[in-house]
Design a protein around this motif. Structure first.
Motif, PDB file in Angstrom:
ATOM      1  N   HIS A  77      39.110  45.500  54.359  1.00  0.00           N
ATOM      2  CA  HIS A  77      39.132  45.885  52.955  1.00  0.00           C
ATOM      3  C   HIS A  77      40.550  45.925  52.411  1.00  0.00           C
ATOM      4  N   THR A  78      41.493  46.371  53.254  1.00  0.00           N
ATOM      5  CA  THR A  78      42.887  46.380  52.802  1.00  0.00           C
ATOM      6  C   THR A  78      43.354  44.957  52.535  1.00  0.00           C
ATOM      7  N   MET A  79      42.966  44.048  53.431  1.00  0.00           N
ATOM      8  CA  MET A  79      43.369  42.655  53.274  1.00  0.00           C
ATOM      9  C   MET A  79      42.818  42.080  51.967  1.00  0.00           C
ATOM     10  N   LEU A  80      41.533  42.349  51.700  1.00  0.00           N
ATOM     11  CA  LEU A  80      40.933  41.873  50.448  1.00  0.00           C
ATOM     12  C   LEU A  80      41.716  42.391  49.253  1.00  0.00           C
ATOM     13  N   ASN A  81      42.052  43.681  49.301  1.00  0.00           N
ATOM     14  CA  ASN A  81      42.750  44.303  48.184  1.00  0.00           C
ATOM     15  C   ASN A  81      44.128  43.688  47.985  1.00  0.00           C
ATOM     16  N   VAL A  82      44.840  43.438  49.090  1.00  0.00           N
ATOM     17  CA  VAL A  82      46.179  42.874  48.988  1.00  0.00           C
ATOM     18  C   VAL A  82      46.118  41.462  48.404  1.00  0.00           C
ATOM     19  N   PHE A  83      45.163  40.665  48.867  1.00  0.00           N
ATOM     20  CA  PHE A  83      45.027  39.310  48.330  1.00  0.00           C
ATOM     21  C   PHE A  83      44.684  39.361  46.843  1.00  0.00           C
ATOM     22  N   GLY A  84      43.796  40.292  46.478  1.00  0.00           N
ATOM     23  CA  GLY A  84      43.453  40.459  45.068  1.00  0.00           C
ATOM     24  C   GLY A  84      44.682  40.810  44.256  1.00  0.00           C
ATOM     25  N   GLY A  85      45.551  41.651  44.823  1.00  0.00           N
ATOM     26  CA  GLY A  85      46.803  42.018  44.154  1.00  0.00           C
ATOM     27  C   GLY A  85      47.677  40.798  43.920  1.00  0.00           C
ATOM     28  N   PHE A  86      47.742  39.907  44.923  1.00  0.00           N
ATOM     29  CA  PHE A  86      48.534  38.672  44.777  1.00  0.00           C
ATOM     30  C   PHE A  86      48.039  37.860  43.591  1.00  0.00           C
ATOM     31  N   VAL A  87      46.709  37.709  43.511  1.00  0.00           N
ATOM     32  CA  VAL A  87      46.136  36.884  42.449  1.00  0.00           C
ATOM     33  C   VAL A  87      46.566  37.417  41.098  1.00  0.00           C
ATOM     34  N   ILE A  88      46.419  38.722  40.907  1.00  0.00           N
ATOM     35  CA  ILE A  88      46.725  39.306  39.597  1.00  0.00           C
ATOM     36  C   ILE A  88      48.215  39.229  39.313  1.00  0.00           C
ATOM     37  N   ALA A  89      49.036  39.542  40.310  1.00  0.00           N
ATOM     38  CA  ALA A  89      50.478  39.517  40.098  1.00  0.00           C
ATOM     39  C   ALA A  89      50.943  38.122  39.717  1.00  0.00           C
ATOM     40  N   LEU A  90      50.411  37.097  40.394  1.00  0.00           N
ATOM     41  CA  LEU A  90      50.828  35.720  40.101  1.00  0.00           C
ATOM     42  C   LEU A  90      50.290  35.252  38.760  1.00  0.00           C
ATOM     43  N   ALA A  91      49.037  35.601  38.468  1.00  0.00           N
ATOM     44  CA  ALA A  91      48.423  35.118  37.235  1.00  0.00           C
ATOM     45  C   ALA A  91      49.115  35.715  36.018  1.00  0.00           C
ATOM     46  N   THR A  92      49.557  36.943  36.123  1.00  0.00           N
ATOM     47  CA  THR A  92      50.210  37.573  34.975  1.00  0.00           C
ATOM     48  C   THR A  92      51.692  37.228  34.904  1.00  0.00           C
ATOM     49  N   VAL A 114      46.024  29.740  44.882  1.00  0.00           N
ATOM     50  CA  VAL A 114      46.109  29.707  46.349  1.00  0.00           C
ATOM     51  C   VAL A 114      45.570  30.999  46.975  1.00  0.00           C
ATOM     52  N   PRO A 115      46.102  32.177  46.568  1.00  0.00           N
ATOM     53  CA  PRO A 115      45.498  33.398  47.129  1.00  0.00           C
ATOM     54  C   PRO A 115      44.047  33.572  46.710  1.00  0.00           C
ATOM     55  N   MET A 116      43.687  33.009  45.551  1.00  0.00           N
ATOM     56  CA  MET A 116      42.292  33.094  45.105  1.00  0.00           C
ATOM     57  C   MET A 116      41.384  32.383  46.108  1.00  0.00           C
ATOM     58  N   ALA A 117      41.800  31.188  46.533  1.00  0.00           N
ATOM     59  CA  ALA A 117      40.999  30.440  47.504  1.00  0.00           C
ATOM     60  C   ALA A 117      40.922  31.211  48.813  1.00  0.00           C
ATOM     61  N   ALA A 118      42.056  31.785  49.210  1.00  0.00           N
ATOM     62  CA  ALA A 118      42.062  32.571  50.443  1.00  0.00           C
ATOM     63  C   ALA A 118      41.128  33.757  50.311  1.00  0.00           C
ATOM     64  N   LEU A 119      41.111  34.332  49.122  1.00  0.00           N
ATOM     65  CA  LEU A 119      40.274  35.510  48.883  1.00  0.00           C
ATOM     66  C   LEU A 119      38.797  35.183  49.081  1.00  0.00           C
ATOM     67  N   VAL A 120      38.405  33.999  48.598  1.00  0.00           N
ATOM     68  CA  VAL A 120      37.009  33.579  48.753  1.00  0.00           C
ATOM     69  C   VAL A 120      36.664  33.469  50.232  1.00  0.00           C
ATOM     70  N   ALA A 121      37.586  32.828  50.985  1.00  0.00           N
ATOM     71  CA  ALA A 121      37.334  32.650  52.415  1.00  0.00           C
ATOM     72  C   ALA A 121      37.291  33.994  53.131  1.00  0.00           C
ATOM     73  N   VAL A 122      38.234  34.880  52.787  1.00  0.00           N
ATOM     74  CA  VAL A 122      38.290  36.177  53.453  1.00  0.00           C
ATOM     75  C   VAL A 122      37.050  37.004  53.129  1.00  0.00           C
ATOM     76  N   SER A 123      36.570  36.908  51.888  1.00  0.00           N
ATOM     77  CA  SER A 123      35.358  37.656  51.529  1.00  0.00           C
ATOM     78  C   SER A 123      34.187  37.216  52.391  1.00  0.00           C
ATOM     79  N   ALA A 124      34.058  35.891  52.551  1.00  0.00           N
ATOM     80  CA  ALA A 124      32.965  35.379  53.378  1.00  0.00           C
ATOM     81  C   ALA A 124      33.098  35.906  54.801  1.00  0.00           C
TER      82      ALA A 124
END
Lengths: 263, 104
Positions: free
Chosen positions: A189-204, A215-225
């Motif tokens: 769960h921590t990993m998911l949260n950190v990757f989610g943080g990357f997505v938002i930080a980069l997108a903004t 890139v982290p978005m794609a990783a996030l999909v894989a990690v969620s699975a």
């Protein structure tokens, strides 16, 4: 931004105190209730049609039942089937807690899922209960002969060293059982949260960096699975280890024999 | 007589069809065989660490009771390491058996 560990915070919903003991109804208790209610409704609604050709729901419930029954039979032998209801309960509870914690409820404001099994208190309580049950069942079935599980079949002079080792190894079971489940949930769960943080930080961040957020978005999909797989697998491992420990208590000699032959 | 019963005939047909459909498909291995390398590594590490922690903890507690600090802590810590090794070997053997089927 919220820290990745904030999702594991236990917050009181209904504060309750008896004397100086805090027994507040927390978000953890709420999610435990949700887990139990959901299990009860899924299982009962699944099997209530009792059709010969099962619907999807009934099929899922029957497959879960068969899987756990096979697991108990293969790991603890036919004598272990008496403990099938217990193992099934543990398995389903852990499975639902693991999976419910992954629900994407965070998109609604003020709602976020809470993984009950990410807390060592919960998993350790389960593990120590299993541990106590193994001892009680073992003592009840075999009396004092139960303690022969601490004595492997080796020359007498080795026993002096091996018995304390076996005792420590036996006592470490509830800890390894609970820490494994809890740490897996916590790390995932921590990993998911950190990757989610990357997505938002980069997108903004705007400009070319916004494109990089894919890139982290794609990783996030894989990690969620992967997390869904881990959630299931950890529930399975927890249940099968429960069976193995129970089998030690039930078939004292079969298991010690099965462990010895290689050398 | 039972053969004339349409329901039981349909049931038998269904069984045949199911068997045919199942025959075409490989049995999925039990979940434990699909465990990832990371999962296995993690499992072995917890087995090792748990025993060391329990050993050290027992030693520390006994030291406090008998005020023999730090002799029992050291002894039990070493026993904990040994127990951890034993746990790891046992788990590895179990995983092996799960992967390759029981030995002979």
């Amino acid at each position: 931004m919220a820290s990745p560990m904030e999702q594991f915070e236990v917050r009181p919903i209904v504060p309750l105190h008896i004397g100086r003991i805090d027994i507040s109804f927390t978000n953890s208790s709420l999610w435990m209730c949700i887990v139990v209610v959901l299990i009860a409704s899924v299982l009962t609604s699944g099997v209530s049609p009792r059709s010969l050709v099962p619907s999807r729901m009934q099929s899922i419930v029957e497959m879960t039942y068969m899987m756990v029954a096979d697991m108990v039979r293969s790991a603890a032998g036919p004598g272990g089937l008496k403990f099938f209801p217990f193992v099934f309960t543990v398995f389903v509870f852990v499975l639902f807690s693991n999976l419910l914690g992954l629900l994407p409820l965070g998109v609604f404001p003020h709602v976020h899922p809470f993984t009950v099994t990410s807390h060592i208190v919960v998993t350790f309580a389960l593990a120590i209960f299993i541990f106590a049950m193994v001892i009680v069942v073992g003592l009840f079935r075999h009396g004092l002969r139960f303690f022969s599980i601490f004595a492997p079949e080796v020359p007498i002079y080795m026993l002096v060293l091996l018995i304390p080792i076996e005792i420590v190894s036996f006592c470490s079971r509830p800890i390894s059982l609970s820490v494994r489940l809890c740490a897996n949930m916590l790390a995932g769960h921590t990993m998911l949260n950190v990757f989610g943080g990357f997505v938002i930080a980069l997108a903004t961040a705007g400009g070319a960096l916004a494109g990089l957020s894919l890139v982290p978005m794609a990783a996030l999909v894989a990690v969620s699975a992967l997390e869904y797989l881990i959630g299931f697998l950890q529930a399975y491992v927890f249940a099968i280890l429960t069976c193995i420990y129970l089998s030690d208590a039930i078939n004292l000699h079969v298991s010690t024999h099965a462990e010895q032959p290689q050398h | 007589m039972a053969e004339d019963d349409p329901d039981s005939r349909r049931l038998a047909e269904l069984k045949e069809r199911l068997q045919k459909a199942r025959g075409n498909r490989q049995e999925t291995p039990p979940p434990e065989r699909q465990q990832s390398q990371l999962g296995i590594a993690f499992r072995l590490v917890t087995e090792l660490l748990a025993a060391v922690i329990v050993g050290g903890g027992i030693g520390w507690a006994l030291d406090r009771i008998f005020t023999t600090s730090p002799i029992l802590l050291i002894v039990m810590f070493l026993l904990g390491i040994a127990a951890g090794m034993r746990n790891v070997m046992r788990t590895a053997r179990q995983l092996n058996e799960n992967q390759n089927g029981p030995r002979r």
